[in-house]
Write an enzyme that holds these catalytic residues in place. Structure first.
Site, PDB file in Angstrom:
ATOM      1  N   GLY A  59       0.778  -1.247   0.000  1.00 22.82           N
ATOM      2  CA  GLY A  59       0.000   0.000   0.000  1.00 22.82           C
ATOM      3  C   GLY A  59       0.802   1.285   0.000  1.00 22.82           C
TER       4      GLY A  59
ATOM      5  CG  ASN B 146       1.782   3.171  -5.811  1.00 25.06           C
ATOM      6  OD1 ASN B 146       2.168   4.174  -6.394  1.00 25.06           O
ATOM      7  ND2 ASN B 146       2.385   1.999  -5.924  1.00 25.06           N
TER       8      ASN B 146
ATOM      9  CG  MET C 180      -1.067  -8.318  -6.116  1.00 21.73           C
ATOM     10  SD  MET C 180      -0.022  -7.480  -7.333  1.00 21.73           S
ATOM     11  CE  MET C 180       0.944  -8.879  -7.920  1.00 21.73           C
TER      12      MET C 180
ATOM     13  CG  LEU D 297     -10.487  -6.197 -11.517  1.00 23.19           C
ATOM     14  CD1 LEU D 297     -10.543  -4.702 -11.235  1.00 23.19           C
ATOM     15  CD2 LEU D 297     -11.368  -6.960 -10.525  1.00 23.19           C
TER      16      LEU D 297
ATOM     17  CG  ASN E 148      -2.942  -1.427 -12.836  1.00 23.04           C
ATOM     18  OD1 ASN E 148      -2.878  -1.603 -11.618  1.00 23.04           O
ATOM     19  ND2 ASN E 148      -2.155  -2.076 -13.687  1.00 23.04           N
TER      20      ASN E 148
ATOM     21  CG  HIS F 250       2.610  -2.625 -15.037  1.00 21.84           C
ATOM     22  ND1 HIS F 250       2.382  -3.844 -14.408  1.00 21.84           N
ATOM     23  CD2 HIS F 250       3.610  -2.833 -15.913  1.00 21.84           C
ATOM     24  CE1 HIS F 250       3.225  -4.740 -14.898  1.00 21.84           C
ATOM     25  NE2 HIS F 250       3.974  -4.154 -15.817  1.00 21.84           N
TER      26      HIS F 250
HETATM   27  C1  GRF Z   1       3.678  -1.330  -7.342  1.00 24.02           C
HETATM   28  O1  GRF Z   1       4.960  -1.562  -7.882  1.00 24.02           O
HETATM   29  C2  GRF Z   1       2.651  -1.218  -8.431  1.00 24.02           C
HETATM   30  O2  GRF Z   1       3.132  -0.612  -9.603  1.00 24.02           O
HETATM   31  C3  GRF Z   1       2.333  -2.658  -8.709  1.00 24.02           C
HETATM   32  O3  GRF Z   1       2.336  -3.277  -7.448  1.00 24.02           O
HETATM   33  C4  GRF Z   1       3.176  -2.542  -6.570  1.00 24.02           C
HETATM   34  C5  GRF Z   1       2.336  -2.137  -5.398  1.00 24.02           C
HETATM   35  O4  GRF Z   1       3.064  -1.485  -4.383  1.00 24.02           O
HETATM   36  N1  GRF Z   1       1.073  -2.776  -9.430  1.00 24.02           N
HETATM   37  P1  GRF Z   1       2.306  -0.815  -3.156  1.00 24.02           P
HETATM   38  O5  GRF Z   1       1.357  -1.875  -2.583  1.00 24.02           O
HETATM   39  O6  GRF Z   1       1.531   0.368  -3.673  1.00 24.02           O
HETATM   40  O7  GRF Z   1       3.374  -0.436  -2.195  1.00 24.02           O
END
Ligand code: GRF
Length: 190
Positions: free
Chosen positions: A12, A14, A90, A93, A107, A109
Site C-alpha cells: 500500500g 501507492n 493483484m 478484473l 492501474n 504498473h
Molecule cells: C507497485 O509496484 C505497483 O506498480 C504494482 O504493485 C506494486 C504495489 O506497491 N502494481 P504498493 O502496494 O503500492 O506499495
C-alpha cells in the site's frame, strides 16, 4: 471533489502516497473507501490510520469469479466513486467488474508499457538488459496491463542494479506519477 475507491492487495505505498497528497493539500480528492482482496494487507492498516473506510472481499468466499467480481463491484459502488484506482491490486478484473465502471478504472504498473506486462516487471526489465525502465498509469481493460496509456515516468537502469534497487527507484516515480494523474483526472484533463 473527486471521490476515489482504491483497490489493494499488499503493502500500500501507492495508497499512502495518495493519502499523503490529500493530507498535504497537494491533491483535492477524497479516498471514499479502500477495498482489499487480502485480509491482512498492510494497505488496510494505512487506510484505517487515515480514517478511511475499508472492506475486504476475498476470492475464496465466492464460488465463481463472476460472483467475486459482483461482490467487489457492489462494495465499490456503495462509495459512489468517480474514479477507481488499482494500487497494487493483484487480480485481473473481468467484465463483471469493469462493465460497471466504464472509463473510470486506472492501474499503476512498474514498467514502461507495453514492455513487461504482468508479474515481476522490474525483474523482466533487468533480464532484458534495457537501459531505461519506469512506470505507467493506464486505463484498465480486459487484458493484463494492456489498456490505454495515460502517462509514464522513466528511470535509468544502472549497471549495479538488482531487482530491489531498480524497484525502489521506480517506486519513487510511481508515487509521484499516480498522484499527478489523479489530479489531472479530477481536473477533467485525462
Ligand atoms: C507497485 O509496484 C505497483 O506498480 C504494482 O504493485 C506494486 C504495489 O506497491 N502494481 P504498493 O502496494 O503500492 O506499495
Amino acid at each position: 471533489m473527486l471521490r476515489m475507491v482504491v483497490l489493494v492487495s499488499g503493502r500500500g505505498s501507492n495508497l499512502q502516497a495518495i493519502l499523503d497528497a490529500i493530507e498535504n493539500r497537494r491533491l483535492a480528492a477524497e479516498v471514499a473507501k479502500v477495498i482489499s482482496d487480502v485480509p491482512n494487507a498492510y494497505a488496510l492498516k494505512r487506510a484505517k490510520r487515515a480514517g478511511v473506510p475499508t472492506c475486504c472481499v476475498e476470492r475464496r468466499d465466492h464460488s465463481s469469479r463472476a460472483d467475486f467480481e459482483t461482490a467487489l463491484a457492489d462494495c465499490a459502488e456503495e462509495a459512489e466513486p468517480d474514479l477507481i484506482v488499482l494500487a497494487g491490486f493483484m487480480r485481473v478484473l473481468g467484465r463483471g467488474f469493469l462493465d460497471r465502471f466504464s472509463g473510470k478504472v486506472i492501474n499503476i504498473h512498474p514498467s514502461l508499457l507495453p514492455s513487461f506486462r504482468g508479474l515481476e516487471a522490474q525483474r523482466q526489465a533487468l533480464e532484458a538488459g534495457v537501459r531505461y525502465a519506469g512506470c505507467t498509469v493506464h486505463f484498465v481493460n480486459l487484458g493484463v496491463d494492456s489498456g490505454p496509456i495515460i502517462d509514464q515516468r522513466v528511470v535509468p537502469v544502472l549497471p549495479e542494479d538488482d531487482v530491489e534497487t531498480l524497484s525502489a527507484r521506480i517506486l519513487e516515480q510511481e508515487h509521484d506519477l499516480l498522484v499527478d494523474v489523479i489530479r489531472r483526472f479530477g481536473a477533467g484533463l485525462v
